[in-house]
Each structure stands twice: as structure tokens, then as C-alpha cells.
Design an enzyme around this catalytic site. Sequence first.
Site, PDB file in Angstrom:
ATOM      1  N   ASP A 122      26.141  74.627  27.477  1.00 52.95           N
ATOM      2  CA  ASP A 122      25.724  74.928  26.705  1.00 52.95           C
ATOM      3  C   ASP A 122      25.365  73.988  25.325  1.00 52.95           C
ATOM      4  O   ASP A 122      25.798  72.601  25.997  1.00 52.95           O
ATOM      5  CB  ASP A 122      26.709  75.924  25.734  1.00 52.95           C
ATOM      6  N   GLU A 172      31.071  75.461  25.312  1.00 54.13           N
ATOM      7  CA  GLU A 172      32.333  73.713  24.451  1.00 54.13           C
ATOM      8  C   GLU A 172      31.490  73.190  23.484  1.00 54.13           C
ATOM      9  O   GLU A 172      33.275  73.052  22.399  1.00 54.13           O
ATOM     10  CB  GLU A 172      31.821  72.283  25.083  1.00 54.13           C
TER      11      GLU A 172
END
Length: 415
Positions: A89, A152
Site C-alpha cells: 500500500d 502498512e
Amino acid sequence: MPSARPVRDALLVELERRQAELVTLCAHLIRIPSENPPGNTARLAAFIARYLGRRGIAVRTHVPRRGRPNLVATLGRGRPRLVLAGHLDVFPAGGGWTIPPFSGRVQAGRLYGRGAGDMKAGVAAALFVTSLIKERGVRLGGALTLALASDEETGGEWGTEWLLREVDAVRGDACLIGESSGLGVIGIGEKGILWLRVRCRGRPGHAAYAQGESATTKALRALEVISRLSGRAVRAPRDVARLLVKQRPAVETLWGPGTARLAGTITVNIGRIDGGTQINLIPSSCEAEVDCRLPPGLGVRQLERQIRRGLAGSTGRETDLEVIRSCDPYVTSPHERLVRLLRSNAGEMLGIDPLPVVRLGMTDGRLFRRAGIPTAVYGPRVTGMGGSDESIEVRDLVDTARVHLGTTLDFLGEG
Ligand SMILES: [Zn+2]
């Protein structure tokens, strides 16, 4: 030490020769948006699974949360076990870009796009390194696990935290993360965090008659108590204290003026405050959110206790304190084998001796270290991270992959 120099050297030459492929791969990863929020990384994960699958690397896709798959692939077996970790991400692109954020454009030696440095370059490097090892049929002296997590940027609960708990292969003997660091430093530690929610209640009333108790005034008093901790120096364990002194000149240049002292001090940021409904009414409730960062030598429980004691002394029981998220500071020893190998590889390939540093911000590295796994962060220098026109130097991407490849082969040796 490496028993397989010829194989290692041949692979390094091949990487250099095929660097255009690596750049294309990274640009391709950038072109598949994976902004978080919302955090949907399914398309990107599918692309990577196909990329690995085509190279004969078996991938397991774990989806603990819809749309947020985590990928795990392992080459070789036994010990030692090295994990190359990364996250899929990226921060939302936001506005203000002069180069489209999902173009993956190369211009004047730089690769542009959201996630270029944080951390599609690191993911591309890990994929390329793993693929080269597989393609060449290198028999590793241990196991190499690729662990790519979603989630994350919003905390890692369903990403690395989940993987470390549920997937045995991810709990390696060491972990290397290609997050942006700048090739002159190796992140071996990170400050801790304590995120707090402060709530105060009051008695409503009309401002003109002053018969009431302002929740906002109480909250301000509480926030004042917490803010007083900001800038306080903490005594770190002796070996870490030495690191912190040593890193000062380098990080001041790297992270900006005034940052040198931060690794050894508490910082407090009141990120959000919300109280009352209108100007002439006495607020009956107020809520604030506070970000505290803890240097090595101070645990979250200790800091929370200090804060609660401070609040009890000044605002009594009128303040409700809630921990939103917390993580202690963790530091991997600079003498760990992985760190030593990164330094020797950077020396051999780039002619530099990167400095082990304690970073101010968080990466998933903290979760690996918390699990007792020595972890190093080493990757390109990024500009515009979290802002517009995020970019890295193409050369940094290639150099990151070279150092990771050499380090991986040295760490695992040949079977
Ligand atoms: Zn990152």
C-alpha cells in the site's frame, strides 16, 4: 562468509546488465494504484503473484481482510532464514503533482510516482532479487522468504502483524526491508509510539452567565500536562546512546535541520482537538488525539504511567485517557550479521560505509524487531514522500537491488 563468490558475482553482473527490467518492473508497480486509505491492494497483489508465478516461484496469498492480500513466497529451506519484507500500500496521492502520480515516468534519471520510494522500489528490488536467484537455480544454504504485506500505512494489523503471527516462514532469523532510507544509512531501530485519546466532560451553559464547566478548558489543561514532556531527553542504553550521538551529523543533513536530537527525545503532537458546538455555549465535551514518540530507553507503559500521574495531579479524575495504539522503541544491534553484511556489500559495490541509525518514523521493521527478529531498513533516498512528485533516482533503485542481492547471498550462503 560467502562460499559461492562465482555464482554471487555472476548474479550481480546479470542484475547490472538487466537493470532496465528492474526499472520497468518498478514503474509497473507504481502504475497500479494501491492508495491507503482505502487500502485495496488486490490488483497489485495479483500482478505480483503472476510475476512470481511466471518465474516458477510458488506464492501463497493470505487475505485476512477483504481487498488486502498479503503475499508470501519461499525459496530454499532450513536455516538461516532471511526475510525480504515490503508493503504494497501507499499513501493517497493527494494533489499538486506536476507529473501524474501513477505514471511511473522516468525523467532526468528519476523515477516518479506515488510509492516510488515508499516503497515500490523496495518491493521491486525484492521481487527482482528473488527472481534472479530462482532463474539461475541457485541452491541457497537456507531459506529466503519474500513477505509482502498490505495495510502498512494504517498500522499493519492485517499486514505484517498478522503475517508474523500466522505464517511461520515470515518469522526469519533476520529481516531486510527496502523502505527508503538513503543508501548512506541503515535503519536498525525506530522510536516507539504512543497514540492517545483525551476526553473531558463538562457542564453546559450559556457563555454570558458563566454557569457551567468548560470541557475544552479542562482538555487544554490536560494537553498542557502532556505537552510538557515534549523535548525531554531520555537516557538510552549505553550502546544505543553511542549510536545516537554518532548519527547526529548524518541525520541532520538527511532529515532536516533540528532533527538530530529527536532520536533521543520525546516528541508530543496534538494532532486533533474537537470541543464544543458554538461560540456562546460552554462546551460539555471535548476530545483530542495526541501522538507521542518515544526514544530508546523509554517504554510505552512507563510513559503512560508518567502521563496518568501528571494528569491525576493537575486535572484529577476529570480526564479520560485511552491508548489508541502503542509500540515500544526497538533497536537491532549494529553488530548483527545482517547489518555487517549490508555494510560490507555497500562498501564493495558503492564504495560507502552506511551508518546504522535509529529512525524517527515507523516502518513494519518495528513489528519484526518486536518479534525478536534482527531487522534492517535499507533503500533509496526518496523526495516528496507523502507529498507531491514523489521520486527516487533510478540509480538508487539499481544500487538497492545490488546491495540486497549481495547481502542475501552472503547471508544465506550456498547449499
Ligand atoms: Zn513505507
